[in-house]
Design a protein around this motif. Structure first.
Motif, PDB file in Angstrom:
ATOM      1  N   LEU A   1       0.808  -1.212   0.000  1.00 54.21           N
ATOM      2  CA  LEU A   1       0.000   0.000   0.000  1.00 54.21           C
ATOM      3  C   LEU A   1       0.845   1.268   0.000  1.00 54.21           C
ATOM      4  O   LEU A   1       0.353   2.351  -0.329  1.00 54.21           O
ATOM      5  N   TYR A   2       2.091   1.144   0.392  1.00 57.45           N
ATOM      6  CA  TYR A   2       3.008   2.292   0.434  1.00 57.45           C
ATOM      7  C   TYR A   2       4.428   1.737   0.470  1.00 57.45           C
ATOM      8  O   TYR A   2       4.679   0.683   1.073  1.00 57.45           O
ATOM      9  N   ALA A   3       5.361   2.431  -0.167  1.00 58.53           N
ATOM     10  CA  ALA A   3       6.751   1.993  -0.121  1.00 58.53           C
ATOM     11  C   ALA A   3       7.687   3.175  -0.341  1.00 58.53           C
ATOM     12  O   ALA A   3       7.413   4.056  -1.160  1.00 58.53           O
ATOM     13  N   LYS A   4       8.773   3.169   0.394  1.00 57.17           N
ATOM     14  CA  LYS A   4       9.858   4.129   0.206  1.00 57.17           C
ATOM     15  C   LYS A   4      11.166   3.332   0.192  1.00 57.17           C
ATOM     16  O   LYS A   4      11.501   2.660   1.160  1.00 57.17           O
ATOM     17  N   ASN A   5      11.863   3.374  -0.900  1.00 62.32           N
ATOM     18  CA  ASN A   5      13.128   2.644  -1.060  1.00 62.32           C
ATOM     19  C   ASN A   5      12.996   1.189  -0.579  1.00 62.32           C
ATOM     20  O   ASN A   5      13.819   0.717   0.215  1.00 62.32           O
ATOM     21  N   PRO A   6      11.986   0.457  -1.052  1.00 68.09           N
ATOM     22  CA  PRO A   6      11.724  -0.872  -0.484  1.00 68.09           C
ATOM     23  C   PRO A   6      12.791  -1.910  -0.790  1.00 68.09           C
ATOM     24  O   PRO A   6      12.865  -2.929  -0.095  1.00 68.09           O
TER      25      PRO A   6
ATOM     26  N   ASN B   1      -6.921   5.789   5.449  1.00 65.30           N
ATOM     27  CA  ASN B   1      -7.056   5.882   3.996  1.00 65.30           C
ATOM     28  C   ASN B   1      -7.381   4.579   3.280  1.00 65.30           C
ATOM     29  O   ASN B   1      -7.700   4.608   2.092  1.00 65.30           O
ATOM     30  N   PHE B   2      -7.289   3.440   3.960  1.00 61.97           N
ATOM     31  CA  PHE B   2      -7.472   2.163   3.277  1.00 61.97           C
ATOM     32  C   PHE B   2      -8.532   1.314   3.969  1.00 61.97           C
ATOM     33  O   PHE B   2      -8.646   1.310   5.191  1.00 61.97           O
TER      34      PHE B   2
ATOM     35  N   MET C   1     -10.671  -6.512  -2.079  1.00 57.89           N
ATOM     36  CA  MET C   1      -9.293  -6.054  -1.978  1.00 57.89           C
ATOM     37  C   MET C   1      -9.225  -4.793  -1.129  1.00 57.89           C
ATOM     38  O   MET C   1     -10.150  -3.968  -1.141  1.00 57.89           O
ATOM     39  N   VAL C   2      -8.121  -4.658  -0.382  1.00 61.88           N
ATOM     40  CA  VAL C   2      -7.880  -3.430   0.374  1.00 61.88           C
ATOM     41  C   VAL C   2      -7.391  -2.364  -0.600  1.00 61.88           C
ATOM     42  O   VAL C   2      -6.372  -2.545  -1.278  1.00 61.88           O
ATOM     43  N   ILE C   3      -8.131  -1.273  -0.682  1.00 59.49           N
ATOM     44  CA  ILE C   3      -7.783  -0.192  -1.606  1.00 59.49           C
ATOM     45  C   ILE C   3      -7.903   1.148  -0.892  1.00 59.49           C
ATOM     46  O   ILE C   3      -8.496   1.250   0.185  1.00 59.49           O
ATOM     47  N   LYS C   4      -7.359   2.164  -1.516  1.00 60.33           N
ATOM     48  CA  LYS C   4      -7.461   3.508  -0.968  1.00 60.33           C
ATOM     49  C   LYS C   4      -8.895   4.001  -1.114  1.00 60.33           C
ATOM     50  O   LYS C   4      -9.561   3.728  -2.114  1.00 60.33           O
TER      51      LYS C   4
ATOM     52  N   THR D   1       6.547   5.091  12.399  1.00 58.49           N
ATOM     53  CA  THR D   1       5.560   4.009  12.321  1.00 58.49           C
ATOM     54  C   THR D   1       4.152   4.545  12.578  1.00 58.49           C
ATOM     55  O   THR D   1       3.190   4.124  11.921  1.00 58.49           O
ATOM     56  N   ARG D   2       4.023   5.466  13.515  1.00 56.38           N
ATOM     57  CA  ARG D   2       2.720   6.080  13.781  1.00 56.38           C
ATOM     58  C   ARG D   2       2.181   6.754  12.520  1.00 56.38           C
ATOM     59  O   ARG D   2       0.987   6.637  12.197  1.00 56.38           O
ATOM     60  N   LYS D   3       3.047   7.468  11.793  1.00 56.79           N
ATOM     61  CA  LYS D   3       2.617   8.117  10.551  1.00 56.79           C
ATOM     62  C   LYS D   3       2.081   7.090   9.558  1.00 56.79           C
ATOM     63  O   LYS D   3       1.049   7.292   8.910  1.00 56.79           O
ATOM     64  N   ILE D   4       2.807   5.985   9.436  1.00 54.45           N
ATOM     65  CA  ILE D   4       2.416   4.950   8.469  1.00 54.45           C
ATOM     66  C   ILE D   4       1.087   4.314   8.860  1.00 54.45           C
ATOM     67  O   ILE D   4       0.186   4.133   8.022  1.00 54.45           O
ATOM     68  N   LEU D   5       0.944   3.956  10.137  1.00 52.17           N
ATOM     69  CA  LEU D   5      -0.294   3.308  10.577  1.00 52.17           C
ATOM     70  C   LEU D   5      -1.480   4.271  10.552  1.00 52.17           C
ATOM     71  O   LEU D   5      -2.600   3.866  10.222  1.00 52.17           O
ATOM     72  N   ASP D   6      -1.250   5.536  10.892  1.00 53.86           N
ATOM     73  CA  ASP D   6      -2.329   6.533  10.758  1.00 53.86           C
ATOM     74  C   ASP D   6      -2.787   6.609   9.307  1.00 53.86           C
ATOM     75  O   ASP D   6      -3.996   6.664   9.009  1.00 53.86           O
TER      76      ASP D   6
END
Length: 431
Positions: free
Chosen positions: A43-48, A289-290, A328-331, A279-284
């Motif tokens: 659902l989100y990735a940064k430099n995965p 949103n999903f 499916m989990v979507i935005k 992690t809080r930012k990601i889980l929020d």
């Protein structure tokens, strides 16, 4: 020199702004990823795929192998393990996360596992590795084999605990003394995904905020986002932290609310506090949103493809539809962005694209999947997850084979029809 410094600082600032603009969360951590825990949808990735130090998050592989050994009845929870001199000395080494283990004393697998999973006990981890494989060196081989079996990429395990090899009192089991376990955020998330789905009981221990050990002391869980701890976050019940000078601060988290579970990974945060705030930012972001939505309902009929032609049947067509729904989990608000893709099984069709009777209700004639019509799609962590958006397309009625007389009459009718058509064309050509 001043002009050069200002120019460099300006370029660096512009690059940082560009990087942050491309990252909807503006994370400071070097790498991060967010998954739907059930399907592994990213659902989100940064430099995965950037390979970084993983530190004690490597213990998730040791946990996996311990739980596998329990499931396979190779070891038991109440089995006792006698502590040798090396494990005792490691448990007393200054500056390392440990629960003190007395040389010559016996501890149960449960005690050692809890020390590892709750307080990240490094010596307890080595004791379990030696129990399962005879030596930590053999266990490291097993770790890398299991990583390959689970389909991980971008990884290297050199010890069971996640410490720097140089911290192992000269007993590093693999590689040189300066090496450390390395993984990408994608590989770390995939390990966590398999751990939670293959052995969900891992959370029974991971969610314990405090370990009450036999020495009478209480050891806090390093996952400070658990209930009652300083960064508590609703729904968090795992999974593993990690921190070394090389790896920085990392955290693999999982949280569940109202039946929806997410997995997040943060790697190389600046410090222990930042790994939790990131992690809080990601889980929020995840919970706000999903959500899981029904993209395709059961018995869905593709417009313009509601039936297939049939030869040698009592009817010349058969109706088709999907057998199951696609969820499916979507935005939020992006359901309409997805389009359906129908793929027919060519092996069941003749050269004219027809089925041959008899056709039974429920016979599979192909499959249907979905793909985004617009926007970014980060895909799934595993092929198994991808299969969740593929459903069978089946016949919704029986079409019996026509008897020989009907088939013969159709053949005769077709012959004279073709003959008449040829004569008509010829006569028309005269005029």
């Amino acid at each position: 020199m001043i002009i050069l410094f200002i120019s460099f600082a300006t370029v660096f600032s512009m690059n940082s702004q560009t990087a942050n603009a491309n990252d909807p969360l503006g994370l400071k951590a070097e790498a991060a990823i967010l998954l739907d825990a059930e399907t592994g949808k990213i659902l989100y990735a940064k430099n995965p795929d950037t390979v970084l130090g993983v530190a004690s998050m490597a213990k998730m592989m040791t946990e996996y192998l311990v739980l596998e050994a329990i499931a396979n009845e190779k070891i038991t929870w109440d089995q006792k393990v006698k502590i040798n001199e090396y494990v005792h000395k490691l448990s007393a080494a200054p500056g390392l996360s440990n629960v003190g283990l007395t040389q010559g004393e016996e501890y149960t697998v449960t005690e050692l596992y809890q020390a590892m999973a709750i307080h990240s006990g490094n010596a307890a981890t080595v004791a379990l590795a030696e129990l399962i494989s005879g030596s930590e060196k053999n266990f490291v081989t097993l770790m890398n084999q299991k990583a390959e079996e689970l389909g991980l990429k971008d990884y290297k395990f050199v010890n069971s605990s996640g410490l720097n090899n140089s911290s192992l009192l000269g007993n590093h089991p693999a590689g040189n003394q300066d090496e450390e376990n390395i993984m990408s955020a994608r590989a770390t998330a995939k390990l966590a995904y398999h751990l939670i789905n293959d052995y969900p009981e891992v959370l029974d221990t991971a969610k314990m905020p405090v370990l009450k050990f036999r020495d009478g002391r209480e050891y806090k869980n390093f996952n400070w986002m658990l209930p009652t701890l300083i960064y508590q976050y609703e729904g968090v019940d795992g999974l593993k932290t990690g921190s070394t000078d090389f790896a920085g601060a990392g955290f693999t988290a999982t949280a569940e609310r109202n039946g929806q579970r997410f997995i997040s990974v943060v790697m190389k945060a600046a410090n222990k506090d930042e790994r939790f705030s990131e992690t809080r930012k990601i889980l929020d972001y995840a919970f706000s949103n999903f959500a899981e939505e029904e993209i395709v309902p059961e018995n869905f009929v593709v417009k313009g493809n509601d039936k297939l032609p049939v030869v040698k049947g009592k009817e010349d067509t058969v109706k088709i539809s999907t057998k199951d729904p696609i969820n499916m989990v979507i935005k939020n608000g992006e359901k309409e962005n997805y389009k359906t893709v129908l793929v027919l099984d060519e092996k069941k069709l003749n050269d004219e694209g027809e089925l041959t009777a008899p056709v039974k209700k429920g016979d599979k004639v192909g499959y249907l999947t979905i793909e985004p019509g617009e926007g970014e799609d980060l895909g799934f962590l595993t092929e198994e997850g991808k299969n969740n958006i593929i459903v069978d397309v089946v016949a919704t009625q029986d079409v019996e084979k026509a008897n020989w007389f009907v088939l013969m009459m159709r053949g005769i009718g077709g012959f004279f029809g073709n003959l008449w058509g040829g004569i008509s064309s010829t006569v028309s050509g005269w005029f």
